[in-house]
Design a protein around this motif. Structure first.
Motif, PDB file in Angstrom:
ATOM      1  N   GLU A 278      28.972  23.284  13.823  1.00 30.54           N
ATOM      2  CA  GLU A 278      27.747  22.747  12.813  1.00 30.54           C
ATOM      3  C   GLU A 278      27.180  21.915  13.389  1.00 30.54           C
ATOM      4  O   GLU A 278      26.489  21.009  13.915  1.00 30.54           O
TER       5      GLU A 278
ATOM      6  N   SER B 228      20.861   7.877  19.860  1.00 30.07           N
ATOM      7  CA  SER B 228      21.590   9.643  19.857  1.00 30.07           C
ATOM      8  C   SER B 228      21.793  10.461  19.571  1.00 30.07           C
ATOM      9  O   SER B 228      22.172  10.157  18.199  1.00 30.07           O
TER      10      SER B 228
ATOM     11  N   VAL C 176      25.674  22.981  17.621  1.00 29.30           N
ATOM     12  CA  VAL C 176      26.442  21.893  17.287  1.00 29.30           C
ATOM     13  C   VAL C 176      25.175  20.923  17.823  1.00 29.30           C
ATOM     14  O   VAL C 176      24.609  21.287  18.440  1.00 29.30           O
ATOM     15  N   ASN C 177      24.937  19.825  16.799  1.00 30.53           N
ATOM     16  CA  ASN C 177      23.612  18.901  16.508  1.00 30.53           C
ATOM     17  C   ASN C 177      25.126  17.587  16.494  1.00 30.53           C
ATOM     18  O   ASN C 177      25.443  18.147  15.710  1.00 30.53           O
ATOM     19  N   ALA C 178      25.205  16.179  16.157  1.00 27.59           N
ATOM     20  CA  ALA C 178      25.572  15.312  16.493  1.00 27.59           C
ATOM     21  C   ALA C 178      25.291  14.381  16.342  1.00 27.59           C
ATOM     22  O   ALA C 178      25.350  13.723  17.184  1.00 27.59           O
ATOM     23  N   ASP C 179      24.280  13.995  15.190  1.00 25.38           N
ATOM     24  CA  ASP C 179      22.976  12.439  15.654  1.00 25.38           C
ATOM     25  C   ASP C 179      24.692  11.927  15.714  1.00 25.38           C
ATOM     26  O   ASP C 179      25.491  11.092  14.609  1.00 25.38           O
ATOM     27  N   VAL C 180      24.513  10.700  16.672  1.00 28.48           N
ATOM     28  CA  VAL C 180      25.759   9.114  16.788  1.00 28.48           C
ATOM     29  C   VAL C 180      24.597   7.760  16.079  1.00 28.48           C
ATOM     30  O   VAL C 180      23.253   8.116  16.444  1.00 28.48           O
ATOM     31  N   GLU C 181      25.247   7.260  14.977  1.00 27.24           N
ATOM     32  CA  GLU C 181      24.266   5.406  14.875  1.00 27.24           C
ATOM     33  C   GLU C 181      23.447   5.250  15.842  1.00 27.24           C
ATOM     34  O   GLU C 181      24.055   5.043  17.085  1.00 27.24           O
TER      35      GLU C 181
ATOM     36  N   THR D   4      26.216  17.885  12.694  1.00 25.77           N
ATOM     37  CA  THR D   4      26.083  16.431  11.229  1.00 25.77           C
ATOM     38  C   THR D   4      26.280  15.698  12.701  1.00 25.77           C
ATOM     39  O   THR D   4      25.491  15.326  12.638  1.00 25.77           O
TER      40      THR D   4
ATOM     41  N   THR E 286      27.207  11.313  12.624  1.00 26.24           N
ATOM     42  CA  THR E 286      28.289   9.832  11.942  1.00 26.24           C
ATOM     43  C   THR E 286      28.017   9.955  10.860  1.00 26.24           C
ATOM     44  O   THR E 286      26.388   9.523   9.922  1.00 26.24           O
TER      45      THR E 286
ATOM     46  N   GLU F 157      25.045   6.913  11.028  1.00 29.88           N
ATOM     47  CA  GLU F 157      23.206   7.562  10.850  1.00 29.88           C
ATOM     48  C   GLU F 157      23.785   8.130   8.918  1.00 29.88           C
ATOM     49  O   GLU F 157      22.391   7.815   9.139  1.00 29.88           O
TER      50      GLU F 157
ATOM     51  N   LEU G 141      33.842  18.261  20.752  1.00 33.33           N
ATOM     52  CA  LEU G 141      33.152  19.154  20.241  1.00 33.33           C
ATOM     53  C   LEU G 141      32.512  20.335  20.650  1.00 33.33           C
ATOM     54  O   LEU G 141      33.375  21.832  20.228  1.00 33.33           O
TER      55      LEU G 141
END
Lengths: 454, 485
Positions: free
Chosen positions: A130, B337, B329-334, A132, A134, A137, B69
């Motif tokens: 996935e 990173s 999996v990619n998960a951007d964090v505000e 995704t 936050t 963001e 994850l």
């Protein structure tokens, strides 16, 4: 406002998966009289909460103390051959941890409401991964926002206003004006009003539309007959693909319209794969819109303690994962469980009839702040404090961000965590008296891990 | 009554006190090692065993949002490696990303007593602490990601240096972190903006008018001003890219005279040209570190078998996805990173993987000060922490190492298999490496000390690799072909 009114700043609303933590509560005489910033659902959640005069516990319908009920519950669980623990999406992570510990001790099956909402998304995640982000963001960057198979205007009213469509973000300074909003659904819901583009798909044809989009993204031809099949014209799909490939930061939100209709995890998987494919062209993310206040926490706690997000069975002394076999609806419908511990959920109100019929036949233990249909058929019922309003702790927002609860006022009833911990301690002492499974040294040997080192 | 313990007959290694393989008793009172205890103290007979300080894993990924994850992502990684319950311990699952309980028990069984989770976005700190709470027995902590922080960038851009310092201190404290971590500084912004990446220390970070070099200097300086026990922990730009040793050297030169830790440096020690074939530049990297006591590093050894690529360096994970075709999996964090995750298998017969394996060993063996070249696999990126015993054997047992080298594709020369014993090659490790000195234990505690230098000349891996350079391999292209199958 009388003199005894108290203000609770930054309170957290646990009604839905948005877990808004910017609520200002006014509390007067153990009642919330004002919930600033909350949506209509949140306002009702806070305003309708009162401490009712209810017994601490019921055993076979008779009033009992919490301690007495703990004893009976522990005995029922220890004597069961196939106990099942279910629910957990409307309680704190602290309580969820105790529930997994009990499951581990007695070799129970443990499952959460994930298995009847976004369980298929969890399975799809395991298959394709996935991309995704936050919600913060998305607020800061998303210029294309697509909702698929959900109606957040009614189910998550602040999703639009706090996170995705309306707010001004760091890289979308004009807020709504900088974003294009698309809604894809089988009917025109109130959410369509918030969208620039509404695409209506024939019921049960989401997978076909998603797969056609994947083909178009990759430059493969799609037969115009797609319109007859799905109700969506090729031109509409081509336009959407163009928008998706040319946006700066796109997001696909998806709801139970995808996960609980024909195709289930294939639907979620197609959508996740589409978002992944789009990263060849631009930045694209996807995210399930989760329902319950801490269902995301339940996934997380189960995953870190067992390796699996739901449908976990400890009967062999270690966690096993198998949706279909260890999902609660399925195992109840097959008549397999012989005791159930239901925490903060009401399966008797929403499970299929065969599953409910089986629940009626077995001893059921319920923890809930309110009377429920499941409590009506239970042997043991605990009244517990409401999380977020009466108890502190941690919950996870739908984007896996942990949020602290700031309770408004105390409850005379124990928290789920306290009741579960007491059950766990009693179960532990009972299990110790029974035959203890022996440790298996060769399995503890670290050298047995396949692939750790060749 | 106080609790007392006497461990008898063990072979004791205690580098901090200069005890080097003596058979002697260790006395413990109330959890502390003391001179002597009464004769009625509980006794443990450690005959035939090594008694050493607990291992410290200075850089691993064991708790927090990206780790969880990766657990959720890989049921296939858990089901063949179960960790059953006992009357005293919780059950769990293993694989490259074990559940929290299994992680604690398995580290303890290796003789490790401390593990540091190496990359936590501030927003994930609470999650990480919850998981560490469920990681039993060992001591643990984490590094908080601050090298891609848009709010800190804003302060730097506006020249508000004092507020920058306060913000870093606030974040460390609020997150309960041990030290700042920089991952591919500037890379996250390019990734989130257009799936691009930083390629040079002086690239501009879009929107901020800053360069990675400026960010690195500012965060290293502030960390040193704050006087933290461990310096800023840096994952350099260009990880895994052929020719990246120049970026790594340039990063260290930029920091000349300043305390800093360069992490999983094996992944940053490659010659060649981007997109072209990869070579080892371990000697250049090792030499720089040998002569600069202010720098410490950990290796990030690659071990053959299953791994999970798991990193705050999201563009890197995207590259791994593209070369492997594996689920991603990619998960951007505000504000800071995010992460990328890709299950990965290091194969003995793959040129690049074998080269990475050899580069790691070179870095260990060429290091003159093992206290500043710490043992790690960047678990689970280079391989599981469960492979440490094998890695320690690779470093300590020349016969074993040579046997392994003979199996590698790059090591065949016209004169026959390489690494024959008795060729006059001198290994640093042969006489001196033992578990403690291989960096598993006490190394972190002694970082920066100029203590134990021990000589080592060139060794045959270097010579062999030169042979390997003549083999025509387009490394990443090879992998891409595999991915397409």
């Amino acid at each position: 406002m009388n003199e005894r009114a108290r203000i609770v700043e930054n309170a957290t609303c646990t009604f839905c998966g948005c877990v808004c933590d910017d609520i200002t509560l006014t509390v007067e005489n153990n009642r919330i009289t004002r919930a600033e910033n909350a949506c209509s659902l949140g306002k009702a959640w806070f305003a309708e909460h009162t401490i009712e005069e209810r017994p601490y516990a019921l055993i076979d319908g008779r009033e009992a103390s919490t301690d007495e009920a703990v004893e009976v519950a522990a005995q029922l669980l220890v004597n069961a051959r196939f106990p099942v623990i279910y629910g957990l999406s409307d309680t704190t992570c602290e309580a969820q941890r105790e529930a997994v510990a009990i499951a581990d001790l007695i070799g129970a099956n443990i499952d959460t409401t994930t298995s009847v909402c976004h369980g298929p998304s969890g399975i799809a995640f395991q298959g394709v991964g996935e991309s995704t982000a936050t919600l913060g963001e998305i607020k800061n960057r998303a210029d294309l926002v697509i909702y698929w198979g959900g109606n957040p205007a009614e189910s998550h009213p602040r999703h639009f206003t706090r996170y995705t469509i309306i707010p001004k973000g760091m890289f979308v300074p004009n807020g709504r004006k900088d974003r294009t909003v698309v809604l894809v659904d089988v009917r025109r819901t109130p959410s369509a009003r918030a969208a620039d583009i509404f695409i209506q798909v024939k019921p049960g044809k989401d997978f076909e539309v998603l797969w056609a989009l994947r083909a178009l993204v990759k430059g493969h031809p799609v037969d115009p007959a797609i319109e007859e099949e799905t109700g969506v014209s090729l031109a509409t799909l081509q336009d959407l693909v163009e928008r998706m490939k040319s946006c700066r930061f796109g997001v696909l939100f998806f709801g139970m319209g995808l996960t609980m209709t024909r195709g289930r995890h294939f639907n979620s998987g197609a959508l996740l794969a589409l978002a992944t494919d789009l990263n060849e062209y631009t930045h694209f993310v996807a995210k399930p819109v989760r329902g319950h206040g801490n269902v995301t926490g339940a996934d997380n706690v189960l995953s870190w303690q067992t390796g699996f997000p739901f449908a976990v069975n400890f009967s062999r002394g270690y966690p096993r994962f198998n949706p279909g076999e260890f999902t609660t609806v399925d195992l109840l419908a097959r008549g397999e469980a012989d005791a159930a511990l239901i925490i903060a959920a009401d399966p008797a109100a929403n499970f299929p009839r065969p599953a409910i019929e089986h629940l009626r036949k077995i001893p059921v233990i319920v923890l809930d702040p309110k009377p429920t249909l499941t409590a009506d058929l239970a042997r043991v019922v605990f009244t517990t404090a409401t999380y977020g309003i009466n108890t502190g702790g941690t919950v996870y927002r739908m984007d896996d961000v942990p949020i602290t609860l700031r309770p408004a006022f105390p409850s005379p009833y124990p928290s789920d965590k306290e009741v579960l911990r007491a059950i766990k301690e009693r179960v532990r002492s009972l299990v110790a008296l029974e035959s203890i499974p022996q440790p298996v040294p060769h399995l503890l040997n670290t050298g047995t891990m396949p692939g750790a080192a060749s | 009554m106080s609790s007392t313990l006497r461990i008898v007959n063990g072979k004791v290694y205690d580098p901090a006190n200069g005890v080097d393989g003596e058979v002697r008793d260790i006395c413990v009172q109330d959890g502390k090692i003391v001179e002597d205890v009464p004769p009625d103290a509980r006794r443990i007979d450690a005959s035939g065993m090594v008694v050493m300080p607990g291992g410290v894993d200075i850089h691993c990924h064991i708790a927090g949002p990206k780790v969880n994850l990766a657990r959720k992502l890989q049921p296939e990684d858990h089901r063949f490696d179960v960790h059953p319950r006992t009357p005293f311990t919780r059950s769990g699952t293993g694989g490259t990303v074990p559940s929290t309980f299994a992680t604690g028990y398995r580290y303890a069984m290796l003789g490790y007593t401390t593990a540091m989770e190496a990359a936590v976005p501030p927003l994930g700190a609470r999650h990480t602490l919850e998981e560490l709470h469920d990681t039993p027995i060992i001591d643990k902590g984490f590094f908080v990601l601050l090298g891609n922080n848009v709010l800190l960038y804003q302060l730097l851009k506006e020249g508000r240096r004092e507020e920058f310092r306060h913000a870093v201190a606030w974040w460390l404290n609020a997150a309960r972190a041990y030290t700042p971590k920089l991952v591919n500084p500037g890379g996250a912004e390019l990734w989130k903006e257009r799936n691009a990446n930083i390629t040079d220390l002086d690239d501009e970070i879009p929107g901020f008018g800053l360069t990675p070099r400026q960010v690195i200097e500012a965060l290293v300086d502030v960390t040193n001003e704050l006087g933290l026990p461990h310096p800023a922990h840096i994952h350099c730009n260009n990880l895994g890219i052929p020719g990246n040793y120049k970026t790594t050297l340039e990063t260290m030169r930029t920091l000349e005279g300043r305390r800093a830790h360069i992490t999983h440096i094996q992944f940053h020690a490659y010659g060649g040209e981007p997109g072209g074939r990869m070579t080892s530049k371990a000697p250049e990297i090792a030499e720089y570190i040998n002569t600069h006591p202010e720098i410490s590093a950990d290796v990030g050894q690659v071990m053959f078998g299953r791994a999970t690529g798991m990193t705050a360096d999201a563009p890197l994970a995207w590259m791994l996805r593209q070369v492997s075709g594996n689920k991603w999996v990619n998960a951007d964090v505000e504000h800071e990173s995010g992460c990328g995750i890709v299950p990965f298998v290091y194969q003995e017969r793959n040129y690049v993987h074998a080269l990475q394996w050899a580069v790691g060993l070179e870095l260990f063996l060429l290091s003159e000060d093992p206290w500043r070249m710490v043992l790690s696999t960047d678990h689970p990126n280079g391989g599981s922490f469960l492979s440490y015993p094998r890695l320690i054997r690779l470093l300590m047992d020349r016969e074993f190492r040579n046997e392994q080298i003979r199996g590698q594709p790059t090591c065949h020369t016209p004169d026959g298999p390489a690494g024959q014993p008795g060729t006059g090659v001198h290994f640093a490790g042969d006489r001196h490496h033992h578990p403690c000195r291989s960096g598993a234990a006490a190394g972190p505690a002694r970082q920066g000390s100029l203590g134990r230098r021990r000589g080592c000349g060139h060794h045959h891996l270097r010579g062999e690799r030169r042979q390997g350079e003549d083999v025509q391999h387009a490394a990443l292209c090879d992998q891409r072909r595999q991915g397409d199958h």
